[in-house]
Write a protein that holds these residues in place. Structure first.
Motif, PDB file in Angstrom:
ATOM      1  N   ARG A   1       0.859  -1.199   0.000  1.00  7.96           N
ATOM      2  CA  ARG A   1       0.000   0.000   0.000  1.00  7.96           C
ATOM      3  C   ARG A   1       0.884   1.234   0.000  1.00  7.96           C
ATOM      4  NH1 ARG A   1      -4.092   0.574   4.737  1.00  7.96           N
ATOM      5  NH2 ARG A   1      -2.371  -0.291   5.964  1.00  7.96           N
ATOM      6  N   ILE A   2       0.377   2.309  -0.548  1.00 11.99           N
ATOM      7  CA  ILE A   2       1.062   3.596  -0.484  1.00 11.99           C
ATOM      8  C   ILE A   2       0.350   4.415   0.584  1.00 11.99           C
ATOM      9  CG2 ILE A   2       1.787   5.637  -1.770  1.00 11.99           C
ATOM     10  CD1 ILE A   2       1.409   3.940  -4.328  1.00 11.99           C
ATOM     11  N   ARG A   3       1.071   4.716   1.652  1.00 12.63           N
ATOM     12  CA  ARG A   3       0.453   5.366   2.807  1.00 12.63           C
ATOM     13  C   ARG A   3       0.576   6.892   2.695  1.00 12.63           C
ATOM     14  NH1 ARG A   3      -0.680   2.270   7.182  1.00 12.63           N
ATOM     15  NH2 ARG A   3      -1.904   4.132   7.631  1.00 12.63           N
ATOM     16  N   TRP A   4      -0.174   7.458   1.776  1.00 17.49           N
ATOM     17  CA  TRP A   4      -0.155   8.919   1.644  1.00 17.49           C
ATOM     18  C   TRP A   4      -0.613   9.592   2.932  1.00 17.49           C
ATOM     19  CZ3 TRP A   4       2.143  10.539  -2.665  1.00 17.49           C
ATOM     20  CH2 TRP A   4       2.128   9.721  -3.799  1.00 17.49           C
ATOM     21  N   ASP A   5      -1.365   8.850   3.746  1.00 14.96           N
ATOM     22  CA  ASP A   5      -1.965   9.408   4.960  1.00 14.96           C
ATOM     23  C   ASP A   5      -1.037   9.360   6.170  1.00 14.96           C
ATOM     24  OD1 ASP A   5      -2.225   6.525   4.723  1.00 14.96           O
ATOM     25  OD2 ASP A   5      -3.366   6.592   6.596  1.00 14.96           O
ATOM     26  N   LYS A   6       0.062   8.606   6.087  1.00 16.17           N
ATOM     27  CA  LYS A   6       0.851   8.331   7.291  1.00 16.17           C
ATOM     28  C   LYS A   6       2.097   9.208   7.352  1.00 16.17           C
ATOM     29  CE  LYS A   6       2.421   4.521  10.156  1.00 16.17           C
ATOM     30  NZ  LYS A   6       2.291   3.085  10.393  1.00 16.17           N
ATOM     31  N   PRO A   7       2.356   9.873   8.460  1.00 18.65           N
ATOM     32  CA  PRO A   7       3.592  10.656   8.600  1.00 18.65           C
ATOM     33  C   PRO A   7       4.821   9.748   8.573  1.00 18.65           C
ATOM     34  CG  PRO A   7       1.992  11.229  10.307  1.00 18.65           C
ATOM     35  CD  PRO A   7       1.488   9.991   9.637  1.00 18.65           C
ATOM     36  N   ALA A   8       5.880  10.216   7.948  1.00 18.26           N
ATOM     37  CA  ALA A   8       7.101   9.416   7.856  1.00 18.26           C
ATOM     38  C   ALA A   8       7.679   9.111   9.231  1.00 18.26           C
ATOM     39  CB  ALA A   8       8.127  10.139   6.997  1.00 18.26           C
ATOM     40  N   SER A   9       7.463   9.996  10.165  1.00 18.36           N
ATOM     41  CA  SER A   9       8.004   9.791  11.515  1.00 18.36           C
ATOM     42  C   SER A   9       7.418   8.552  12.189  1.00 18.36           C
ATOM     43  CB  SER A   9       7.739  11.019  12.381  1.00 18.36           C
ATOM     44  OG  SER A   9       6.335  11.256  12.482  1.00 18.36           O
ATOM     45  N   GLU A  10       6.279   8.062  11.684  1.00 17.55           N
ATOM     46  CA  GLU A  10       5.626   6.903  12.299  1.00 17.55           C
ATOM     47  C   GLU A  10       5.976   5.593  11.594  1.00 17.55           C
ATOM     48  OE1 GLU A  10       1.443   7.561  12.655  1.00 17.55           O
ATOM     49  OE2 GLU A  10       1.685   9.515  13.638  1.00 17.55           O
ATOM     50  N   ALA A  11       6.915   5.650  10.648  1.00 17.37           N
ATOM     51  CA  ALA A  11       7.355   4.414   9.993  1.00 17.37           C
ATOM     52  C   ALA A  11       8.099   3.532  10.980  1.00 17.37           C
ATOM     53  CB  ALA A  11       8.241   4.744   8.795  1.00 17.37           C
ATOM     54  N   ASP A  12       8.377   2.293  10.582  1.00 18.26           N
ATOM     55  CA  ASP A  12       8.955   1.307  11.500  1.00 18.26           C
ATOM     56  C   ASP A  12      10.416   1.593  11.832  1.00 18.26           C
ATOM     57  OD1 ASP A  12       6.962  -0.593  12.260  1.00 18.26           O
ATOM     58  OD2 ASP A  12       6.872  -1.220  10.172  1.00 18.26           O
ATOM     59  N   GLU A  13      10.854   0.991  12.947  1.00 15.13           N
ATOM     60  CA  GLU A  13      12.233   1.102  13.418  1.00 15.13           C
ATOM     61  C   GLU A  13      13.033  -0.119  12.950  1.00 15.13           C
ATOM     62  OE1 GLU A  13      13.407   3.588  15.339  1.00 15.13           O
ATOM     63  OE2 GLU A  13      11.492   4.631  15.640  1.00 15.13           O
ATOM     64  N   LEU A  14      14.336   0.068  12.789  1.00 16.08           N
ATOM     65  CA  LEU A  14      15.207  -1.019  12.358  1.00 16.08           C
ATOM     66  C   LEU A  14      15.156  -2.191  13.332  1.00 16.08           C
ATOM     67  CD1 LEU A  14      17.346  -2.199  10.469  1.00 16.08           C
ATOM     68  CD2 LEU A  14      19.079  -0.954  11.785  1.00 16.08           C
ATOM     69  N   GLN A  15      15.071  -1.907  14.605  1.00 16.47           N
ATOM     70  CA  GLN A  15      15.070  -2.988  15.592  1.00 16.47           C
ATOM     71  C   GLN A  15      13.863  -3.909  15.413  1.00 16.47           C
ATOM     72  OE1 GLN A  15      15.197  -0.519  19.094  1.00 16.47           O
ATOM     73  NE2 GLN A  15      13.006  -0.763  19.486  1.00 16.47           N
ATOM     74  N   THR A  16      12.755  -3.361  14.867  1.00 18.02           N
ATOM     75  CA  THR A  16      11.580  -4.195  14.591  1.00 18.02           C
ATOM     76  C   THR A  16      11.904  -5.224  13.517  1.00 18.02           C
ATOM     77  OG1 THR A  16      10.119  -2.347  15.133  1.00 18.02           O
ATOM     78  CG2 THR A  16       9.158  -4.167  13.895  1.00 18.02           C
ATOM     79  N   LEU A  17      12.603  -4.790  12.460  1.00 23.00           N
ATOM     80  CA  LEU A  17      12.973  -5.712  11.395  1.00 23.00           C
ATOM     81  C   LEU A  17      14.061  -6.685  11.859  1.00 23.00           C
ATOM     82  CD1 LEU A  17      12.993  -3.454   8.204  1.00 23.00           C
ATOM     83  CD2 LEU A  17      11.132  -4.734   9.229  1.00 23.00           C
ATOM     84  N   GLN A  18      14.976  -6.209  12.677  1.00 26.77           N
ATOM     85  CA  GLN A  18      16.022  -7.100  13.193  1.00 26.77           C
ATOM     86  C   GLN A  18      15.421  -8.237  14.014  1.00 26.77           C
ATOM     87  OE1 GLN A  18      18.320  -4.085  15.181  1.00 26.77           O
ATOM     88  NE2 GLN A  18      19.905  -4.057  13.576  1.00 26.77           N
ATOM     89  N   ALA A  19      14.333  -7.932  14.710  1.00 27.12           N
ATOM     90  CA  ALA A  19      13.677  -8.962  15.509  1.00 27.12           C
ATOM     91  C   ALA A  19      13.015 -10.021  14.631  1.00 27.12           C
ATOM     92  CB  ALA A  19      12.631  -8.317  16.425  1.00 27.12           C
ATOM     93  N   LEU A  20      12.624  -9.623  13.403  1.00 24.31           N
ATOM     94  CA  LEU A  20      11.998 -10.575  12.487  1.00 24.31           C
ATOM     95  C   LEU A  20      13.018 -11.441  11.762  1.00 24.31           C
ATOM     96  CD1 LEU A  20       9.356  -8.237  10.803  1.00 24.31           C
ATOM     97  CD2 LEU A  20       8.916  -9.974  12.542  1.00 24.31           C
ATOM     98  N   ALA A  21      14.260 -10.955  11.664  1.00 23.32           N
ATOM     99  CA  ALA A  21      15.271 -11.647  10.830  1.00 23.32           C
ATOM    100  C   ALA A  21      15.648 -12.990  11.451  1.00 23.32           C
ATOM    101  CB  ALA A  21      16.500 -10.766  10.691  1.00 23.32           C
TER     102      ALA A  21
END
Length: 524
Positions: A504-524
């Motif tokens: 999805r393209i989140r035109w509505d969402k502020p960039a500051s609310e995007a995910d943190e790297l640590q969230t992706l590291q936890a998934l790896a």
């Protein structure tokens, strides 16, 4: 050359498979030998001649074109061959038409250091589209949306034959395929098949939809894990061993440890993986081995290849494709026990007794690091293509992350005027600052209308330019879907996504609310 250039130009602007097949059919019916054979070789990546193309393109641009003008033009067009074709100074056209056969014959006897001058001489007598087609022909990478299999299908249909007939003969043929076309036109005998392994069309699975799952009788299905590698066909005949990709490309040289010193007669279906002992490595490890002409001893040691077998099309000269899957599997197990090929094993069958047990197995796949499940009708013969109701793939649910657009680059082909290749990142805390670090790149998952809007956003929010790449103000959020994520020392963020695409393209969402790297590291 005019007919071939017109074909490539039309293929570039024809999105539909049916339309491409019609264009190819008409070309092969109308074009004489040996030109059509060399065109087929170019379309199937079987060109009999090569030139040091990158060096030739550099020499060509430096000899006739202002370097600054060429760089600006190349950045805009997005393709060196197309740029040269457009910007090359026009001269008087050649009195006689340049033929593909002539190009091949001349290049064969032209020293590498004289190739650029020879190509320049040809380009002087050609129009814009023909110049572009010449360079594409010599590159061996046409990029007009035609796979090798589609090209073979087009000649099969043009002359009233089955694709399987072409594919079973293909690996004993060489360009310009005179005996093939003679047979197709009814003027000569069927080409003799060489005593070498031939690629057999693969049987493919359909995605398992929830509605199909509801009506599925689990007792009729054989179930196995879906391994995260690449599909291969492992074949041996007449003391020749070949590893084919899913498209019929011979990739044996890239995986010598698999094919060397094997002794068997058969055609086996399986998954190519990298394995460390009994552990299947992430797909990112296999990527280190793919698309290499040669492989070093270091890569062989660090990323050892392995084929996990799950079906047999032929064993000891007997064609098993008409047998039910259950019988083929039993024969494979018995045969492999007597012929324990090195760098191979058998994919394990699992035995869910009910639909809840099947779903419970599927729900464990992500934790186990497995891509999903394969369900195969026990009574199904081995059929080419993707027949309905026979094989299903049930992939684990994709992961998603909200990421920020960081860089955009122009695409190629019909997207060469649009920013359609996107690098995206997530936030990382560095001291008292949050900074974006890239975690992936994608060019899929959006409609044409969405592409126009993203392209406009990129142009209006560019903060830096690096040749064809633009750095974009961190404002636009993409919801990225991906199949898996692995630790990676090759990426600044330390992680690498598998099959990222825009969900999805989140035109509505502020960039500051995007995910943190640590969230992706936890998934790896």
């Amino acid at each position: 050359m005019i007919a071939f250039a017109s074909l490539l130009d039309a293929l570039s602007y024809t999105p539909s498979r049916t339309g491409k097949l019609e264009l190819l059919r008409n070309y092969f019916l109308a074009t004489p030998d040996p030109d059509r054979g060399f065109a087929l070789a170019a379309l199937t990546d079987e060109m009999p001649v090569t030139i040091p193309l990158r060096r030739v393109l550099n020499d060509l641009s430096a000899s006739r074109i202002d370097p600054v003008l060429f760089k600006i033009s190349r950045d805009y067009v997005g393709d060196s061959a197309e740029t040269l074709g457009l910007i090359w100074p026009d001269r008087a056209p050649q009195e006689t038409q340049l033929r593909l056969a002539e190009i091949v014959a001349v290049i064969k006897i032209t020293p590498a250091n004289a190739a650029a001058q020879q190509v320049a001489d040809w380009m002087d007598g050609l129009g814009r589209t023909e110049r572009w087609a010449l360079l594409k022909f010599l590159s061996g990478a046409l990029r007009v949306g035609v796979s090798a299999r589609l090209a073979k299908l087009s000649i099969a249909r043009a002359f009233g034959h089955e694709l399987t007939e072409i594919e079973e003969l293909w690996h004993g043929l060489t360009a310009p395929y005179l005996e093939l076309f003679s047979w197709l036109e009814g003027k000569g005998p069927r080409p003799a098949r060489a005593d070498v392994p031939t690629f057999k069309p693969l049987m493919l699975a359909n995605p398992l939809e929830e509605a199909v799952l509801e009506t599925l009788d689990v007792s009729l299905m054989a179930v196995e894990w879906k391994w995260d590698g690449i599909r291969v066909q492992f074949a041996s005949k007449g003391n020749v061993v070949v590893l084919f990709s899913r498209n019929g490309e011979d990739i044996s040289n890239t995986f010598p440890e698999v094919v060397n010193n094997q002794d068997f007669n058969g055609i086996l279906d399986g998954e190519l993986l990298v394995m460390h002992g009994a552990e299947v490595a992430p797909f990112s490890d296999l990527q280190q081995r793919l698309n290499r002409k040669t492989v070093s001893s270091g890569l062989l040691a660090k990323y050892p290849a392995h084929v996990r077998l799950y079906d047999a099309l032929e064993l000891d000269g007997e064609d098993l494709r008409n047998q039910p899957f259950e019988i083929r599997r039993q024969r494979l197990e018995q045969w492999h026990a007597q012929n324990p090929l090195h760098h191979t094993d058998l994919s394990v069958l699992v035995e869910p007794r009910s639909k809840p047990e099947l779903r419970a197995l599927w729900e464990t796949t992500r934790v186990e690091g497995i891509e999903g499940l394969m369900l195969k009708l026990r009574s199904s013969p081995y059929l080419q293509g993707r027949p309905q109701g026979k094989w299903y793939k049930w992939k684990r649910t994709p992961l998603t992350a909200d990421c920020v657009l960081m860089y955009a680059q122009r695409g190629s082909g019909k997207r060469s005027s649009f920013y359609s290749d996107f690098t995206f990142g997530v936030w990382k805390q560095e001291g008292d600052q949050r900074v974006l670090v890239p975690v992936g790149k994608t060019y899929s998952g959006f409609s044409d209308a969405e592409l126009l809007r993203i392209d406009r956003f990129v142009r209006e929010n560019t903060i830096q330019r690096f040749g064809p790449v633009r750095s974009v103000a961190p404002q636009l959020v993409f919801e990225i879907a991906f199949d898996a994520i692995n630790q990676s020392n090759r990426h600044k963020s330390g992680v690498a996504m598998r099959f990222p695409r825009i969900s999805r393209i989140r035109w509505d969402k502020p960039a500051s609310e995007a995910d943190e790297l640590q969230t992706l590291q936890a998934l790896a």
